[in-house]
Design a protein around this motif. Sequence first.
Motif, PDB file in Angstrom:
ATOM      1  N   ALA A 172       0.810  -1.224   0.000  1.00 22.89           N
ATOM      2  CA  ALA A 172       0.000   0.000   0.000  1.00 22.89           C
ATOM      3  C   ALA A 172       0.839   1.268   0.000  1.00 22.89           C
ATOM      4  O   ALA A 172       0.296   2.362  -0.206  1.00 22.89           O
ATOM      5  N   GLY A 173       2.155   1.130   0.207  1.00 22.06           N
ATOM      6  CA  GLY A 173       3.011   2.307   0.175  1.00 22.06           C
ATOM      7  C   GLY A 173       4.013   2.402   1.296  1.00 22.06           C
ATOM      8  O   GLY A 173       4.816   3.333   1.331  1.00 22.06           O
ATOM      9  N   GLY A 174       3.981   1.478   2.256  1.00 25.06           N
ATOM     10  CA  GLY A 174       4.934   1.504   3.357  1.00 25.06           C
ATOM     11  C   GLY A 174       4.424   2.301   4.541  1.00 25.06           C
ATOM     12  O   GLY A 174       3.550   3.167   4.410  1.00 25.06           O
ATOM     13  N   VAL A 175       4.995   2.013   5.705  1.00 21.27           N
ATOM     14  CA  VAL A 175       4.561   2.661   6.945  1.00 21.27           C
ATOM     15  C   VAL A 175       4.659   4.188   6.878  1.00 21.27           C
ATOM     16  O   VAL A 175       3.761   4.884   7.351  1.00 21.27           O
ATOM     17  N   PRO A 176       5.736   4.780   6.301  1.00 18.79           N
ATOM     18  CA  PRO A 176       5.801   6.247   6.253  1.00 18.79           C
ATOM     19  C   PRO A 176       4.640   6.895   5.500  1.00 18.79           C
ATOM     20  O   PRO A 176       4.329   8.063   5.745  1.00 18.79           O
ATOM     21  N   ALA A 177       3.993   6.149   4.610  1.00 14.97           N
ATOM     22  CA  ALA A 177       2.898   6.716   3.814  1.00 14.97           C
ATOM     23  C   ALA A 177       1.545   6.610   4.512  1.00 14.97           C
ATOM     24  O   ALA A 177       0.564   7.194   4.029  1.00 14.97           O
ATOM     25  N   ILE A 178       1.475   5.898   5.633  1.00 16.26           N
ATOM     26  CA  ILE A 178       0.191   5.747   6.335  1.00 16.26           C
ATOM     27  C   ILE A 178      -0.330   7.123   6.755  1.00 16.26           C
ATOM     28  O   ILE A 178       0.394   7.937   7.321  1.00 16.26           O
ATOM     29  N   GLY A 179      -1.591   7.356   6.471  1.00 17.95           N
ATOM     30  CA  GLY A 179      -2.200   8.635   6.806  1.00 17.95           C
ATOM     31  C   GLY A 179      -2.113   9.670   5.700  1.00 17.95           C
ATOM     32  O   GLY A 179      -2.668  10.764   5.838  1.00 17.95           O
ATOM     33  N   THR A 180      -1.442   9.340   4.606  1.00 10.72           N
ATOM     34  CA  THR A 180      -1.342  10.249   3.469  1.00 10.72           C
ATOM     35  C   THR A 180      -2.270   9.778   2.348  1.00 10.72           C
ATOM     36  O   THR A 180      -2.667   8.603   2.309  1.00 10.72           O
ATOM     37  N   PRO A 181      -2.619  10.663   1.404  1.00  9.80           N
ATOM     38  CA  PRO A 181      -3.486  10.263   0.286  1.00  9.80           C
ATOM     39  C   PRO A 181      -2.865   9.183  -0.595  1.00  9.80           C
ATOM     40  O   PRO A 181      -3.584   8.453  -1.274  1.00  9.80           O
ATOM     41  N   GLU A 182      -1.530   9.066  -0.570  1.00 12.37           N
ATOM     42  CA  GLU A 182      -0.862   8.087  -1.425  1.00 12.37           C
ATOM     43  C   GLU A 182      -0.997   6.666  -0.900  1.00 12.37           C
ATOM     44  O   GLU A 182      -0.856   5.700  -1.653  1.00 12.37           O
ATOM     45  N   TYR A 183      -1.259   6.529   0.402  1.00 12.09           N
ATOM     46  CA  TYR A 183      -1.307   5.190   0.998  1.00 12.09           C
ATOM     47  C   TYR A 183      -2.504   4.419   0.466  1.00 12.09           C
ATOM     48  O   TYR A 183      -3.650   4.863   0.566  1.00 12.09           O
ATOM     49  N   GLY A 184      -2.229   3.252  -0.095  1.00 11.99           N
ATOM     50  CA  GLY A 184      -3.292   2.423  -0.639  1.00 11.99           C
ATOM     51  C   GLY A 184      -3.834   2.909  -1.964  1.00 11.99           C
ATOM     52  O   GLY A 184      -4.924   2.483  -2.382  1.00 11.99           O
ATOM     53  N   SER A 185      -3.091   3.762  -2.657  1.00 15.03           N
ATOM     54  CA  SER A 185      -3.567   4.309  -3.933  1.00 15.03           C
ATOM     55  C   SER A 185      -3.593   3.224  -5.010  1.00 15.03           C
ATOM     56  O   SER A 185      -2.941   2.184  -4.900  1.00 15.03           O
ATOM     57  N   LEU A 186      -4.340   3.493  -6.057  1.00 11.06           N
ATOM     58  CA  LEU A 186      -4.419   2.560  -7.179  1.00 11.06           C
ATOM     59  C   LEU A 186      -3.049   2.347  -7.806  1.00 11.06           C
ATOM     60  O   LEU A 186      -2.709   1.234  -8.223  1.00 11.06           O
ATOM     61  N   LEU A 187      -2.238   3.405  -7.844  1.00 14.13           N
ATOM     62  CA  LEU A 187      -0.892   3.296  -8.401  1.00 14.13           C
ATOM     63  C   LEU A 187      -0.066   2.292  -7.604  1.00 14.13           C
ATOM     64  O   LEU A 187       0.609   1.423  -8.180  1.00 14.13           O
ATOM     65  N   ASN A 188      -0.109   2.395  -6.276  1.00 14.95           N
ATOM     66  CA  ASN A 188       0.662   1.482  -5.435  1.00 14.95           C
ATOM     67  C   ASN A 188       0.219   0.038  -5.624  1.00 14.95           C
ATOM     68  O   ASN A 188       1.039  -0.878  -5.766  1.00 14.95           O
ATOM     69  N   TRP A 189      -1.079  -0.173  -5.624  1.00 10.29           N
ATOM     70  CA  TRP A 189      -1.593  -1.529  -5.775  1.00 10.29           C
ATOM     71  C   TRP A 189      -1.380  -2.074  -7.182  1.00 10.29           C
ATOM     72  O   TRP A 189      -1.280  -3.282  -7.379  1.00 10.29           O
ATOM     73  N   ALA A 190      -1.261  -1.185  -8.167  1.00 14.04           N
ATOM     74  CA  ALA A 190      -0.967  -1.639  -9.525  1.00 14.04           C
ATOM     75  C   ALA A 190       0.428  -2.254  -9.588  1.00 14.04           C
ATOM     76  O   ALA A 190       0.638  -3.301 -10.224  1.00 14.04           O
ATOM     77  N   MET A 191       1.379  -1.603  -8.909  1.00 11.81           N
ATOM     78  CA  MET A 191       2.743  -2.142  -8.891  1.00 11.81           C
ATOM     79  C   MET A 191       2.797  -3.458  -8.119  1.00 11.81           C
ATOM     80  O   MET A 191       3.391  -4.448  -8.581  1.00 11.81           O
ATOM     81  N   ALA A 192       2.173  -3.484  -6.939  1.00 11.32           N
ATOM     82  CA  ALA A 192       2.170  -4.711  -6.141  1.00 11.32           C
ATOM     83  C   ALA A 192       1.389  -5.820  -6.836  1.00 11.32           C
ATOM     84  O   ALA A 192       1.810  -6.986  -6.848  1.00 11.32           O
ATOM     85  N   GLY A 193       0.242  -5.459  -7.415  1.00  3.97           N
ATOM     86  CA  GLY A 193      -0.593  -6.450  -8.092  1.00  3.97           C
ATOM     87  C   GLY A 193       0.099  -7.087  -9.276  1.00  3.97           C
ATOM     88  O   GLY A 193      -0.096  -8.272  -9.571  1.00  3.97           O
ATOM     89  N   THR A 194       0.929  -6.304  -9.974  1.00  5.55           N
ATOM     90  CA  THR A 194       1.692  -6.863 -11.095  1.00  5.55           C
ATOM     91  C   THR A 194       2.586  -7.994 -10.622  1.00  5.55           C
ATOM     92  O   THR A 194       2.658  -9.056 -11.256  1.00  5.55           O
ATOM     93  N   VAL A 195       3.263  -7.774  -9.497  1.00  3.66           N
ATOM     94  CA  VAL A 195       4.154  -8.798  -8.949  1.00  3.66           C
ATOM     95  C   VAL A 195       3.362 -10.061  -8.594  1.00  3.66           C
ATOM     96  O   VAL A 195       3.771 -11.175  -8.936  1.00  3.66           O
ATOM     97  N   ILE A 196       2.228  -9.874  -7.921  1.00  7.02           N
ATOM     98  CA  ILE A 196       1.419 -11.019  -7.489  1.00  7.02           C
ATOM     99  C   ILE A 196       0.910 -11.802  -8.688  1.00  7.02           C
ATOM    100  O   ILE A 196       1.015 -13.041  -8.742  1.00  7.02           O
ATOM    101  N   LEU A 197       0.368 -11.107  -9.680  1.00  7.01           N
ATOM    102  CA  LEU A 197      -0.210 -11.780 -10.844  1.00  7.01           C
ATOM    103  C   LEU A 197       0.850 -12.505 -11.657  1.00  7.01           C
ATOM    104  O   LEU A 197       0.649 -13.655 -12.079  1.00  7.01           O
ATOM    105  N   VAL A 198       2.001 -11.853 -11.885  1.00  6.43           N
ATOM    106  CA  VAL A 198       3.065 -12.495 -12.657  1.00  6.43           C
ATOM    107  C   VAL A 198       3.610 -13.707 -11.890  1.00  6.43           C
ATOM    108  O   VAL A 198       3.847 -14.766 -12.474  1.00  6.43           O
ATOM    109  N   THR A 199       3.774 -13.562 -10.574  1.00  6.10           N
ATOM    110  CA  THR A 199       4.265 -14.678  -9.760  1.00  6.10           C
ATOM    111  C   THR A 199       3.325 -15.876  -9.835  1.00  6.10           C
ATOM    112  O   THR A 199       3.763 -17.011 -10.070  1.00  6.10           O
ATOM    113  N   LEU A 200       2.030 -15.635  -9.658  1.00  2.00           N
ATOM    114  CA  LEU A 200       1.064 -16.733  -9.704  1.00  2.00           C
ATOM    115  C   LEU A 200       1.000 -17.352 -11.090  1.00  2.00           C
ATOM    116  O   LEU A 200       0.920 -18.575 -11.238  1.00  2.00           O
ATOM    117  N   GLY A 201       1.016 -16.504 -12.122  1.00  5.27           N
ATOM    118  CA  GLY A 201       0.949 -17.018 -13.490  1.00  5.27           C
ATOM    119  C   GLY A 201       2.117 -17.928 -13.809  1.00  5.27           C
ATOM    120  O   GLY A 201       1.949 -19.016 -14.373  1.00  5.27           O
TER     121      GLY A 201
END
Length: 471
Positions: A172-201
């Motif tokens: 979601a963006g790391g502990v320093p980003a908690i409480g900011t608008p960037e935490y849990g953003s679609l951009l962050n999850w897009a990067m993480a989701g890419t890793v998960i999907l490619v790994t599973l595939g």
Amino acid sequence: MSDASIGTPEQLRDPNYTPPLIKAVPLGIQHVLAMFVSNVTPAIIVCGAAGFGFGSNSPDFPQMIYMIQMSMFFAGIATLFQTIGMGPVGARLPIVQGTSFAFIPIMIPLVAGKGVDAIAVLMGGILVGGLFHAALGLFIGKLRFALPPLVTGLVVTMIGLALVRVGVQYAAGGVPAIGTPEYGSLLNWAMAGTVILVTLGLKFFTRGMLSVSAVLVGLLAGYAVAFALGQVSFGNVGRAASFALPNPLHFGLEFSVAAIVGFCAMSFVSAVETVGDVSGITKGGAGREATDKEIEGATYADGLGTAVSGLFGALPNTSFSQNVGLIAMTGVMSRGVVTIGALFLILCGLVPKVGAVISSVPIEVLGGGVIVMFGMVVAAGISMLSDVNWNRRNMVIFAIALSLGLGLQLEPDALQYLPQTLKVLATSGILPAALIAIVLNLVLPEELAGESTEEVSGGMSGHGKGSMPGE
């Protein structure tokens, strides 16, 4: 894996087998990538608490860079203690060592706002705590009877449950980003989701090296996406030194009762975790229980690695649970592979620019990878628990230990009136769960009557092995 280019199923379960170097090197680096951020984060947190971390504008800021460098170097040294061994020291298993998060609650109060001079107190506590940890190896084998699959499986499961939150925070963006608008953003999850999907595939739809290295390739795919999105910075690479050696007693040594008691107490937590990690590795990678010699050797190496780290300005080392999940996922049990990873860590410590390149991987990308691996730690614990005879007695022991351990971990303020050291130990979750399970397993009768548990099970009495009398 059955791909002959990597090894036969029997070879891959053998710790002494090393795949061809062209396959073993990326597998070893994959282990480093799995633990890299977790390994350097404690140094960043401790230095920040002391007042010379990121954003402090302190003239001592280079001291944090040194501590980060030593975190890499001595994680590699401690890993070699485990994989290669020296006499009774080392399990000679694919155990990856790294800087432990467990000690952070002890360290922060000791250094808070006191600057770089306070680090000497930490180093004294680390040295004594490491020696105490190593001494536990003299007894850990004799106490093995008190650590059946019910206890070790619970410990590994608790470790995994504690880690999964970290994986989601990374994604979601790391502990320093908690409480900011960037935490849990679609951009962050897009990067993480890419890793998960490619790994599973890759894991489920390919064979051989691509399948075994699914996490590594997934991380590279996420890195490429992050770079395309402008989320990769190479600023640290330019500022990092080209070469630097460890400096003995860099921060000095100072001994205080509070530090020594705290580090020794948390060393027991680390030792219990190591028993679970060693059991998880042998169970997930070789399909067997760990031997007493392996557990004793791992405990010696844990303690020795920590003590040596304290002499050079690094923080306590322990076995890294996320790499247990990686072994369970890849099925590669080779200690030679982890030795290669250890050498790469040592290189990172000697050549800070190498570590700086790795640190350019966004935390969200690493989050995608560790979500998969941390979940595998939980799965390894559940696999160990499958060997338990799930009669009503063991169900009650597990229920009480899990409820209190996980509950205190999730709600630490419930113990706000305890002394700080006891509160830290209790709210770790892992220690109280392990102690409760050990004590109850030793003192409770062998079986409970059916009516003893039906009234509190809500109709879900369970039908696992041994759950009903006479089965």
